[in-house]
Design an enzyme around this catalytic site. Sequence first.
Site, PDB file in Angstrom:
ATOM      1  N   SER A  18      26.962   8.502  -2.917  1.00 25.38           N
ATOM      2  CA  SER A  18      25.880   9.436  -3.264  1.00 25.38           C
ATOM      3  C   SER A  18      26.393  10.816  -3.634  1.00 25.38           C
ATOM      4  O   SER A  18      27.084  11.471  -2.846  1.00 25.38           O
ATOM      5  CB  SER A  18      24.929   9.631  -2.078  1.00 25.38           C
ATOM      6  OG  SER A  18      24.269   8.453  -1.771  1.00 25.38           O
ATOM      7  N   HIS A  49      22.755   7.749  -7.871  1.00 30.12           N
ATOM      8  CA  HIS A  49      23.665   6.629  -8.111  1.00 30.12           C
ATOM      9  C   HIS A  49      23.498   6.146  -9.532  1.00 30.12           C
ATOM     10  O   HIS A  49      22.398   5.738  -9.921  1.00 30.12           O
ATOM     11  CB  HIS A  49      23.364   5.456  -7.156  1.00 30.12           C
ATOM     12  CG  HIS A  49      23.922   5.648  -5.793  1.00 30.12           C
ATOM     13  ND1 HIS A  49      25.092   5.064  -5.379  1.00 30.12           N
ATOM     14  CD2 HIS A  49      23.487   6.362  -4.747  1.00 30.12           C
ATOM     15  CE1 HIS A  49      25.351   5.417  -4.138  1.00 30.12           C
ATOM     16  NE2 HIS A  49      24.386   6.205  -3.721  1.00 30.12           N
ATOM     17  N   HIS A  71      22.921  -1.084  -2.342  1.00 31.04           N
ATOM     18  CA  HIS A  71      22.765  -1.006  -0.884  1.00 31.04           C
ATOM     19  C   HIS A  71      21.863  -2.136  -0.392  1.00 31.04           C
ATOM     20  O   HIS A  71      20.983  -2.600  -1.111  1.00 31.04           O
ATOM     21  CB  HIS A  71      22.113   0.317  -0.478  1.00 31.04           C
ATOM     22  CG  HIS A  71      22.845   1.530  -0.951  1.00 31.04           C
ATOM     23  ND1 HIS A  71      22.718   2.016  -2.224  1.00 31.04           N
ATOM     24  CD2 HIS A  71      23.698   2.357  -0.313  1.00 31.04           C
ATOM     25  CE1 HIS A  71      23.477   3.105  -2.352  1.00 31.04           C
ATOM     26  NE2 HIS A  71      24.088   3.323  -1.211  1.00 31.04           N
ATOM     27  N   TYR A  73      19.559  -1.717   1.730  1.00 26.29           N
ATOM     28  CA  TYR A  73      18.178  -1.222   1.900  1.00 26.29           C
ATOM     29  C   TYR A  73      17.362  -1.318   0.615  1.00 26.29           C
ATOM     30  O   TYR A  73      16.144  -1.170   0.633  1.00 26.29           O
ATOM     31  CB  TYR A  73      18.163   0.203   2.473  1.00 26.29           C
ATOM     32  CG  TYR A  73      18.793   1.269   1.607  1.00 26.29           C
ATOM     33  CD1 TYR A  73      18.209   1.692   0.424  1.00 26.29           C
ATOM     34  CD2 TYR A  73      19.981   1.881   1.994  1.00 26.29           C
ATOM     35  CE1 TYR A  73      18.783   2.679  -0.358  1.00 26.29           C
ATOM     36  CE2 TYR A  73      20.563   2.880   1.230  1.00 26.29           C
ATOM     37  CZ  TYR A  73      19.962   3.268   0.049  1.00 26.29           C
ATOM     38  OH  TYR A  73      20.535   4.237  -0.734  1.00 26.29           O
ATOM     39  N   GLU A  74      18.026  -1.562  -0.519  1.00 29.71           N
ATOM     40  CA  GLU A  74      17.290  -1.774  -1.771  1.00 29.71           C
ATOM     41  C   GLU A  74      16.717  -3.192  -1.829  1.00 29.71           C
ATOM     42  O   GLU A  74      16.005  -3.541  -2.763  1.00 29.71           O
ATOM     43  CB  GLU A  74      18.214  -1.547  -2.975  1.00 29.71           C
ATOM     44  CG  GLU A  74      18.701  -0.121  -3.117  1.00 29.71           C
ATOM     45  CD  GLU A  74      19.795   0.016  -4.166  1.00 29.71           C
ATOM     46  OE1 GLU A  74      19.463   0.013  -5.361  1.00 29.71           O
ATOM     47  OE2 GLU A  74      20.979   0.107  -3.791  1.00 29.71           O
ATOM     48  N   ALA A 101      28.596   9.059   1.383  1.00 29.73           N
ATOM     49  CA  ALA A 101      28.045  10.223   2.082  1.00 29.73           C
ATOM     50  C   ALA A 101      27.636   9.733   3.460  1.00 29.73           C
ATOM     51  O   ALA A 101      27.112   8.620   3.590  1.00 29.73           O
ATOM     52  CB  ALA A 101      26.831  10.749   1.328  1.00 29.73           C
ATOM     53  N   MET A 193      24.935   4.254   5.342  1.00 25.41           N
ATOM     54  CA  MET A 193      24.174   3.037   5.002  1.00 25.41           C
ATOM     55  C   MET A 193      24.921   2.156   4.002  1.00 25.41           C
ATOM     56  O   MET A 193      24.292   1.439   3.226  1.00 25.41           O
ATOM     57  CB  MET A 193      22.820   3.432   4.414  1.00 25.41           C
ATOM     58  CG  MET A 193      21.998   4.343   5.305  1.00 25.41           C
ATOM     59  SD  MET A 193      20.495   4.884   4.473  1.00 25.41           S
ATOM     60  CE  MET A 193      19.955   6.202   5.558  1.00 25.41           C
ATOM     61  N   SER A 194      26.229   2.251   3.994  1.00 19.05           N
ATOM     62  CA  SER A 194      26.954   1.491   2.963  1.00 19.05           C
ATOM     63  C   SER A 194      28.343   1.120   3.448  1.00 19.05           C
ATOM     64  O   SER A 194      28.618   1.133   4.646  1.00 19.05           O
ATOM     65  CB  SER A 194      27.064   2.340   1.688  1.00 19.05           C
ATOM     66  OG  SER A 194      27.904   3.459   1.920  1.00 19.05           O
ATOM     67  N   ASN A 217      25.864  15.983   6.518  1.00 22.98           N
ATOM     68  CA  ASN A 217      24.863  16.536   7.446  1.00 22.98           C
ATOM     69  C   ASN A 217      25.218  16.133   8.872  1.00 22.98           C
ATOM     70  O   ASN A 217      25.948  15.174   9.089  1.00 22.98           O
ATOM     71  CB  ASN A 217      23.475  15.972   7.095  1.00 22.98           C
ATOM     72  CG  ASN A 217      23.453  14.448   7.113  1.00 22.98           C
ATOM     73  OD1 ASN A 217      23.839  13.808   6.128  1.00 22.98           O
ATOM     74  ND2 ASN A 217      23.057  13.869   8.219  1.00 22.98           N
ATOM     75  N   HIS A 229      17.449  13.413   1.361  1.00 21.03           N
ATOM     76  CA  HIS A 229      18.372  12.878   0.355  1.00 21.03           C
ATOM     77  C   HIS A 229      18.856  13.964  -0.612  1.00 21.03           C
ATOM     78  O   HIS A 229      20.005  13.947  -1.035  1.00 21.03           O
ATOM     79  CB  HIS A 229      17.695  11.718  -0.390  1.00 21.03           C
ATOM     80  CG  HIS A 229      18.624  10.962  -1.297  1.00 21.03           C
ATOM     81  ND1 HIS A 229      19.764  10.335  -0.847  1.00 21.03           N
ATOM     82  CD2 HIS A 229      18.590  10.731  -2.634  1.00 21.03           C
ATOM     83  CE1 HIS A 229      20.399   9.764  -1.866  1.00 21.03           C
ATOM     84  NE2 HIS A 229      19.700   9.985  -2.964  1.00 21.03           N
TER      85      HIS A 229
HETATM   86  N1  HPA Z   1      22.565   8.752   8.354  1.00 19.34           N
HETATM   87  C1  HPA Z   1      22.691   7.660   7.585  1.00 19.34           C
HETATM   88  N2  HPA Z   1      23.123   7.708   6.335  1.00 19.34           N
HETATM   89  C2  HPA Z   1      23.485   8.901   5.832  1.00 19.34           C
HETATM   90  C3  HPA Z   1      23.375  10.080   6.575  1.00 19.34           C
HETATM   91  C4  HPA Z   1      22.887   9.994   7.918  1.00 19.34           C
HETATM   92  O1  HPA Z   1      22.760  11.007   8.642  1.00 19.34           O
HETATM   93  N3  HPA Z   1      23.792  11.102   5.777  1.00 19.34           N
HETATM   94  C5  HPA Z   1      24.153  10.541   4.592  1.00 19.34           C
HETATM   95  N4  HPA Z   1      23.972   9.202   4.612  1.00 19.34           N
END
Ligand code: HPA
Length: 256
Positions: A18, A49, A71, A73-74, A101, A193-194, A217, A229
């Site tokens: 990302s 993406h 991903h 989640y898609e 990320a 998530m990847s 973050n 996001h």
């Molecule tokens: N959690 C899950 N996926 C992420 C995060 C997070 O805090 N930051 C970027 N991708």
Amino acid sequence: MTGDLSAFKPVLGVVLGSGLGGFTELLHVTERIGYHELPGMPESTVPGHDGAFLFAKLADKDILVASGRNHLYEGHSARAATEGIRFMYECGVKKLVLSNAAGTLNPKYKPGEWMGISDHINLTGKTPFKGGANFHDMSEVYSPAFREQLATAARKRKFALHEGVYAAVLGPQYETPAEVRMIRGFGADAVGMSTVHEAMQAKALGLEVAGLSCLTNWGAGMPGASLNHDDVLAAGEKASAELGEMLAAIVLEGCA
Ligand code: HPA
């Protein structure tokens, strides 16, 4: 697809996470194949993406970049989401960097810094190997030698690159504070998530794998945490020049 790719000999494969697309600006792209052109390859639906393989040159070296990833989640299975890794392998990739990320869970690892993945925890409950007795050894998914090369590249440039454990969740929602406490308790330093299914697939194919998490973050509930996001993309974009420099160092100094 137009050109003849038989002369293409990639010294490195890269999956861009990302907001990390800036690396492509360093490259001379000779061929672009949209994910939709490849049978079995799902299209990326996530803002930030892209969805294409870039056959590119950095100086005189060939590099294959997956710009954008799929991903779970898609709605994709772990098998479908790792189609690109099998494609990169077919194209001759032997050494692969998976970037992403991630939220940082380690108070010493700050947003804006990097984490080289030393190991992972797959909390998605999914695997690309479902359907057979595919008992692959996962005791060393991320190559120590490759990690050291990246650490050297970062050190030379004074980039903050830590090492740690990446935990993958299914998403797409971010974690609750209670989930973050649990995941930290499991021993993870970052959450995303990847990456894990791609790393598992690449390892099973015998590739040398490195993972680089751009810490965008703090994990949910940690002091200073703010999760959305757009912020994740903005943090990734800020960091992507550093990713480009580290990858260029690997290509130009590390895999002659
Ligand atoms: N959690 C899950 N996926 C992420 C995060 C997070 O805090 N930051 C970027 N991708």
